[in-house]
Motif scaffolding. Structure first.
Motif, PDB file in Angstrom:
ATOM      1  N   THR A 159       0.836  -1.209   0.000  1.00 24.51           N
ATOM      2  CA  THR A 159       0.000   0.000   0.000  1.00 24.51           C
ATOM      3  C   THR A 159       0.864   1.250   0.000  1.00 24.51           C
ATOM      4  OG1 THR A 159      -1.726  -1.163   1.236  1.00 24.51           O
ATOM      5  CG2 THR A 159      -1.812   1.248   1.232  1.00 24.51           C
ATOM      6  N   PHE A 160       1.909   1.243   0.816  1.00 21.81           N
ATOM      7  CA  PHE A 160       2.816   2.387   0.889  1.00 21.81           C
ATOM      8  C   PHE A 160       3.489   2.638  -0.462  1.00 21.81           C
ATOM      9  CE2 PHE A 160       7.133   4.005   1.465  1.00 21.81           C
ATOM     10  CZ  PHE A 160       6.871   5.203   2.115  1.00 21.81           C
ATOM     11  N   CYS A 161       3.953   1.564  -1.096  1.00 23.07           N
ATOM     12  CA  CYS A 161       4.623   1.713  -2.394  1.00 23.07           C
ATOM     13  C   CYS A 161       3.669   2.252  -3.456  1.00 23.07           C
ATOM     14  CB  CYS A 161       5.212   0.374  -2.830  1.00 23.07           C
ATOM     15  SG  CYS A 161       6.635  -0.158  -1.835  1.00 23.07           S
ATOM     16  N   LEU A 162       2.412   1.826  -3.399  1.00 23.05           N
ATOM     17  CA  LEU A 162       1.415   2.380  -4.316  1.00 23.05           C
ATOM     18  C   LEU A 162       1.194   3.865  -4.039  1.00 23.05           C
ATOM     19  CD1 LEU A 162      -1.287  -0.462  -4.338  1.00 23.05           C
ATOM     20  CD2 LEU A 162       0.241   0.178  -6.221  1.00 23.05           C
ATOM     21  N   GLY A 163       1.263   4.242  -2.767  1.00 20.06           N
ATOM     22  CA  GLY A 163       1.067   5.640  -2.393  1.00 20.06           C
ATOM     23  C   GLY A 163       2.158   6.556  -2.905  1.00 20.06           C
ATOM     24  N   ILE A 164       3.410   6.125  -2.764  1.00 23.20           N
ATOM     25  CA  ILE A 164       4.505   6.990  -3.226  1.00 23.20           C
ATOM     26  C   ILE A 164       4.632   6.965  -4.749  1.00 23.20           C
ATOM     27  CG2 ILE A 164       5.795   6.839  -1.079  1.00 23.20           C
ATOM     28  CD1 ILE A 164       7.619   4.778  -2.372  1.00 23.20           C
ATOM     29  N   ASP A 165       3.952   6.012  -5.393  1.00 18.00           N
ATOM     30  CA  ASP A 165       3.959   5.957  -6.854  1.00 18.00           C
ATOM     31  C   ASP A 165       2.820   6.784  -7.451  1.00 18.00           C
ATOM     32  OD1 ASP A 165       5.130   5.003  -9.261  1.00 18.00           O
ATOM     33  OD2 ASP A 165       3.474   3.597  -9.485  1.00 18.00           O
ATOM     34  N   SER A 166       2.116   7.520  -6.602  1.00 21.39           N
ATOM     35  CA  SER A 166       1.002   8.349  -7.079  1.00 21.39           C
ATOM     36  C   SER A 166       1.526   9.570  -7.842  1.00 21.39           C
ATOM     37  CB  SER A 166       0.155   8.819  -5.896  1.00 21.39           C
ATOM     38  OG  SER A 166       0.905   9.679  -5.056  1.00 21.39           O
ATOM     39  N   GLU A 167       0.667  10.147  -8.660  1.00 20.97           N
ATOM     40  CA  GLU A 167       1.052  11.335  -9.427  1.00 20.97           C
ATOM     41  C   GLU A 167       1.445  12.476  -8.502  1.00 20.97           C
ATOM     42  OE1 GLU A 167      -1.840  12.533 -12.256  1.00 20.97           O
ATOM     43  OE2 GLU A 167      -1.957  10.586 -13.263  1.00 20.97           O
ATOM     44  N   TRP A 168       0.716  12.617  -7.383  1.00 22.60           N
ATOM     45  CA  TRP A 168       1.006  13.724  -6.464  1.00 22.60           C
ATOM     46  C   TRP A 168       2.402  13.606  -5.882  1.00 22.60           C
ATOM     47  CZ3 TRP A 168       2.155  13.703  -1.193  1.00 22.60           C
ATOM     48  CH2 TRP A 168       2.231  14.972  -0.601  1.00 22.60           C
ATOM     49  N   PHE A 169       2.757  12.430  -5.374  1.00 16.84           N
ATOM     50  CA  PHE A 169       4.076  12.305  -4.749  1.00 16.84           C
ATOM     51  C   PHE A 169       5.190  12.341  -5.788  1.00 16.84           C
ATOM     52  CE2 PHE A 169       7.642  10.330  -2.553  1.00 16.84           C
ATOM     53  CZ  PHE A 169       7.624  11.037  -1.361  1.00 16.84           C
ATOM     54  N   ARG A 170       4.945  11.795  -6.962  1.00 13.72           N
ATOM     55  CA  ARG A 170       5.953  11.879  -8.022  1.00 13.72           C
ATOM     56  C   ARG A 170       6.223  13.335  -8.380  1.00 13.72           C
ATOM     57  NH1 ARG A 170       7.656   7.820 -11.324  1.00 13.72           N
ATOM     58  NH2 ARG A 170       6.993   5.719 -10.775  1.00 13.72           N
ATOM     59  N   ALA A 171       5.175  14.157  -8.364  1.00 16.23           N
ATOM     60  CA  ALA A 171       5.343  15.578  -8.668  1.00 16.23           C
ATOM     61  C   ALA A 171       6.153  16.279  -7.584  1.00 16.23           C
ATOM     62  CB  ALA A 171       3.976  16.242  -8.819  1.00 16.23           C
ATOM     63  N   GLN A 172       6.035  15.800  -6.340  1.00 15.92           N
ATOM     64  CA  GLN A 172       6.758  16.406  -5.236  1.00 15.92           C
ATOM     65  C   GLN A 172       8.233  16.011  -5.223  1.00 15.92           C
ATOM     66  OE1 GLN A 172       4.897  18.560  -3.213  1.00 15.92           O
ATOM     67  NE2 GLN A 172       3.314  17.988  -4.696  1.00 15.92           N
ATOM     68  N   SER A 173       8.511  14.741  -5.533  1.00 17.77           N
ATOM     69  CA  SER A 173       9.857  14.206  -5.320  1.00 17.77           C
ATOM     70  C   SER A 173      10.620  13.852  -6.590  1.00 17.77           C
ATOM     71  CB  SER A 173       9.765  12.949  -4.446  1.00 17.77           C
ATOM     72  OG  SER A 173       9.016  11.940  -5.103  1.00 17.77           O
ATOM     73  N   GLY A 174       9.920  13.483  -7.645  1.00 17.21           N
ATOM     74  CA  GLY A 174      10.585  13.047  -8.862  1.00 17.21           C
ATOM     75  C   GLY A 174      10.568  11.526  -8.987  1.00 17.21           C
ATOM     76  N   ALA A 175      10.563  11.036 -10.211  1.00 17.77           N
ATOM     77  CA  ALA A 175      10.430   9.599 -10.478  1.00 17.77           C
ATOM     78  C   ALA A 175      11.618   8.801  -9.956  1.00 17.77           C
ATOM     79  CB  ALA A 175      10.267   9.373 -11.981  1.00 17.77           C
ATOM     80  N   LYS A 176      12.831   9.339 -10.073  1.00 13.49           N
ATOM     81  CA  LYS A 176      14.023   8.605  -9.632  1.00 13.49           C
ATOM     82  C   LYS A 176      13.995   8.362  -8.132  1.00 13.49           C
ATOM     83  CE  LYS A 176      17.217   9.982 -13.310  1.00 13.49           C
ATOM     84  NZ  LYS A 176      18.508  10.653 -13.636  1.00 13.49           N
ATOM     85  N   LEU A 177      13.595   9.370  -7.381  1.00 13.58           N
ATOM     86  CA  LEU A 177      13.537   9.211  -5.933  1.00 13.58           C
ATOM     87  C   LEU A 177      12.447   8.211  -5.532  1.00 13.58           C
ATOM     88  CD1 LEU A 177      14.637   9.964  -3.209  1.00 13.58           C
ATOM     89  CD2 LEU A 177      13.102  11.924  -3.156  1.00 13.58           C
ATOM     90  N   VAL A 178      11.346   8.216  -6.259  1.00 13.59           N
ATOM     91  CA  VAL A 178      10.281   7.236  -5.987  1.00 13.59           C
ATOM     92  C   VAL A 178      10.817   5.819  -6.164  1.00 13.59           C
ATOM     93  CG1 VAL A 178       8.100   6.285  -6.843  1.00 13.59           C
ATOM     94  CG2 VAL A 178       8.343   8.750  -6.523  1.00 13.59           C
TER      95      VAL A 178
END
Length: 211
Positions: A159-178
């Motif tokens: 569930t956590f991994c799905l959460g950080i893979d969301s569009e919102w968090f990707r916009a905050q941190s970047g795809a590489k960090l995700v």
């Protein structure tokens, strides 16, 4: 103990990073959700899981009853943060007239929270397993609690991994960090679960041999 130290390093890294990128633009009910949920599951619940293992440098010198107390205190603290995280995102969606539980992250998150409640009830039953001796062996009841706990924790990780893979968090941190956070979370989960999983297998063999 080395595994526990590594687990803590990965846990602190992931949670600290998620907290930073979640709230650096401001704190809202929405941004509190990942902060509280990651702290509850990845830090406190991970510690609760390893409390009974030889890997725990915190509990390694404690007696069984002391480890048991540490386990339920950490678990209760984790459940409190998780409950607050659930309340924060639920309130946020209510305030903005958003639909509930429409994504895979939300649906699995709800299931995980329900599993957590069941796991904690199972923990109470396992603690007083002697009272159910006539219906089920205490050792078997404790094994069931452990298995359900491992499943619940695994669901929380997904569930956590799905959460950080969301569009919102990707916009905050970047795809590489995700990607880095996802792999780090996976390593954290393996470090937390490897000894409890082996312990379950050992207990199952012991119960099987007694039959």
């Amino acid at each position: 103990m080395a595994l526990h130290i590594l687990m803590r390093i990965f846990g602190v890294f992931v949670v600290a990073t998620v907290c930073f990128f979640s709230i650096y633009n401001g704190t809202t009910l929405f941004t509190l959700h990942p902060v509280l949920m990651s702290s509850g599951f990845l830090l406190l619940m991970s510690e609760a899981i390893v409390a009974f293992t030889s890997n725990s440098f915190v509990a390694s010198n404690l007696k069984y009853n002391e480890r048991l107390t540490l386990h339920w205190m950490l678990q209760l603290s984790a459940a409190t943060l998780i409950g607050l995280a659930f309340f924060s995102i639920y309130s946020h969606k209510n305030n903005n007239n958003y639909d509930h539980f429409v994504t895979r992250h939300a649906s699995l998150g709800l299931t995980t929270c329900l599993m957590l409640v069941g796991t904690m009830c199972g923990g109470i039953a396992a603690r007083y397993s002697s009272a159910f001796r006539k219906k089920i062996k205490p050792a078997l009841l404790k094994i069931i609690h452990s298995i359900v706990g491992v499943i619940t924790y695994t669901m929380a990780i997904i569930t956590f991994c799905l959460g950080i893979d969301s569009e919102w968090f990707r916009a905050q941190s970047g795809a590489k960090l995700v990607t880095i956070l996802t792999y780090s979370t996976g390593i954290l989960a393996i470090l937390a679960l490897i000894q409890p999983f082996l312990s379950i297998l050992t207990k199952m063999r012991k119960v099987n041999n007694e039959n």
